[in-house]
Design an enzyme around this catalytic site. Structure first.
Site, PDB file in Angstrom:
ATOM      1  N   GLU A   1      24.804  33.815  41.177  1.00 21.32           N
ATOM      2  CA  GLU A   1      26.174  33.711  41.923  1.00 21.32           C
ATOM      3  C   GLU A   1      26.126  32.597  42.936  1.00 21.32           C
ATOM      4  O   GLU A   1      26.334  33.008  44.037  1.00 21.32           O
ATOM      5  CB  GLU A   1      26.307  34.982  42.531  1.00 21.32           C
TER       6      GLU A   1
ATOM      7  N   HIS B   1      27.807  29.517  44.729  1.00 26.19           N
ATOM      8  CA  HIS B   1      29.132  28.738  44.825  1.00 26.19           C
ATOM      9  C   HIS B   1      29.066  27.295  45.478  1.00 26.19           C
ATOM     10  O   HIS B   1      28.381  27.068  46.170  1.00 26.19           O
ATOM     11  CB  HIS B   1      29.966  29.650  45.706  1.00 26.19           C
TER      12      HIS B   1
ATOM     13  N   HIS C   1      34.030  38.739  39.865  1.00 29.56           N
ATOM     14  CA  HIS C   1      33.694  38.277  41.348  1.00 29.56           C
ATOM     15  C   HIS C   1      34.664  38.995  42.350  1.00 29.56           C
ATOM     16  O   HIS C   1      35.837  38.870  41.970  1.00 29.56           O
ATOM     17  CB  HIS C   1      33.372  37.057  41.522  1.00 29.56           C
TER      18      HIS C   1
ATOM     19  N   ASP D   1      24.141  34.380  46.402  1.00 32.11           N
ATOM     20  CA  ASP D   1      25.266  34.240  46.985  1.00 32.11           C
ATOM     21  C   ASP D   1      25.684  33.043  47.811  1.00 32.11           C
ATOM     22  O   ASP D   1      26.235  33.085  48.858  1.00 32.11           O
ATOM     23  CB  ASP D   1      25.975  35.639  47.513  1.00 32.11           C
TER      24      ASP D   1
END
Ligand code: MN
Length: 324
Positions: free
Chosen positions: A13, A15, A162, A287
């Protein structure tokens, strides 16, 4: 092959921002503002790989940050998603040993979103897709979106559900009066959790998993609290007065959901998830760059599981689910 004593570390996850998408959907000031996070969202190689190396993270599956292409009109989101996915293909192509990708889907046009998922997986080699929050106020279980689930099942790729900023009516009723002092209440502090857990529960209730029994859903943040509540949700939804007293939320959840450790490095919470779902359903994530790699890396040696189970969480489960 994973060496159990020193397994590969895959984070899924993680980004980035595409400039065209971010400038369309994020507040312009946020995009221009310089902050360590924004600098990292726009870094697709040097700083990102340096920080992966420093923390010992071998591989990132990249996804656009929220709200990605879940907002706006159909025509704009279709064009933006396609352009962004093509550019993401180039980002991955520059470092295929370090990156893979989840597609951005233009959900304001559900049929185009299904077609884009198909294109991204079959032509660009993407590993699935990520959808952020509600699409212009509509939950992801709405039947209009089911063509996306159909394609995901056909291609055997997961859909990562998400968070994004909660529905405006919810913001006003639940959070507004505390946001000046505690802006994170709206996001990772609570608002994200409530809305994304609701997405997960609604997906089970919708019947989408009966229509498409091969669908695989990933939730971040240790399942958005759902593993902790699994017993109670399961018991309550089968009480007298509900549709079917033999309905098992637990069965659907444990069959169709995988969860990640994104932004949630707690051993008590992890052990709850292991006990409810089994270690095969839990995948490491950070994250990044909303959360730094190093706290995640520092957590790993403290996880009170066997080397074999840890290796599954750190990479084995991701290799299997995403066919890496
Ligand atoms: Mn995230």
């Amino acid at each position: 092959m994973t060496n159990k004593a020193n397994p590969r570390i895959i984070a899924i996850e993680e980004h980035y921002w595409d400039r065209e998408v971010a400038e369309t959907f994020q507040d312009g000031d946020a995009v221009r503002r310089r902050s360590p996070i924004i600098e990292r969202l726009y870094d697709y190689s040097e700083l990102r790989i340096q920080e992966m190396d420093e923390a010992g993270i071998d591989f990132q599956v990249l996804s656009h940050g929220a709200p990605s292409t879940q907002r706006g009109d159909a025509e704009t989101s279709v064009k933006l998603a396609r352009n962004a996915n093509d550019r993401l293909y180039d980002i991955v192509g520059a470092h295929p040993d370090r990156f893979a990708a989840f597609a951005a889907l233009p959900t304001p046009d559900p049929l185009a979103a299904a077609a884009e998922l198909e294109r991204c997986v079959t032509r660009l080699g993407f590993k699935g897709a990520m959808v952020h929050g509600l699409t212009n106020g509509v939950f992801f279980d709405d039947k209009r979106f089911w063509p996306i689930f159909q394609v995901a099942q056909e291609l055997d790729v997961p859909l990562y559900v998400h968070p994004a900023t909660p529905h405006p009516a919810v913001v006003e009723a639940y959070y507004q009066d505390y946001l000046k002092d505690f802006p994170s209440l709206l996001t990772a502090g609570w608002g994200f959790t409530v809305e994304t857990a609701t997405q997960g529960i609604r997906l089970v209730l919708s019947g989408v998993f009966d229509a498409y029994p091969g669908v695989k859903i990933i939730l971040g943040h240790l399942g958005e609290g759902l593993p902790f509540y699994l017993w109670r949700i399961n018991q309550a939804l089968a009480r007298q007065g509900n549709r079917d007293t033999s309905f098992s939320f637990r069965d659907y959840f444990c069959k169709h959901f995988w969860i990640t450790t994104s932004g949630f490095f707690s051993n008590p919470a992890l052990l709850c998830c292991v006990m409810e779902m089994g270690v095969d359903r839990i995948l490491f994530s950070v994250d990044y760059p909303f959360v730094d790699n190093q706290p995640a890396a520092d957590w790993i040696p403290t996880i009170p599981l066997s080397a074999e189970d840890k290796a599954k969480i750190l990479s084995g489960n991701a290799e299997k689910l995403l066919k890496l």
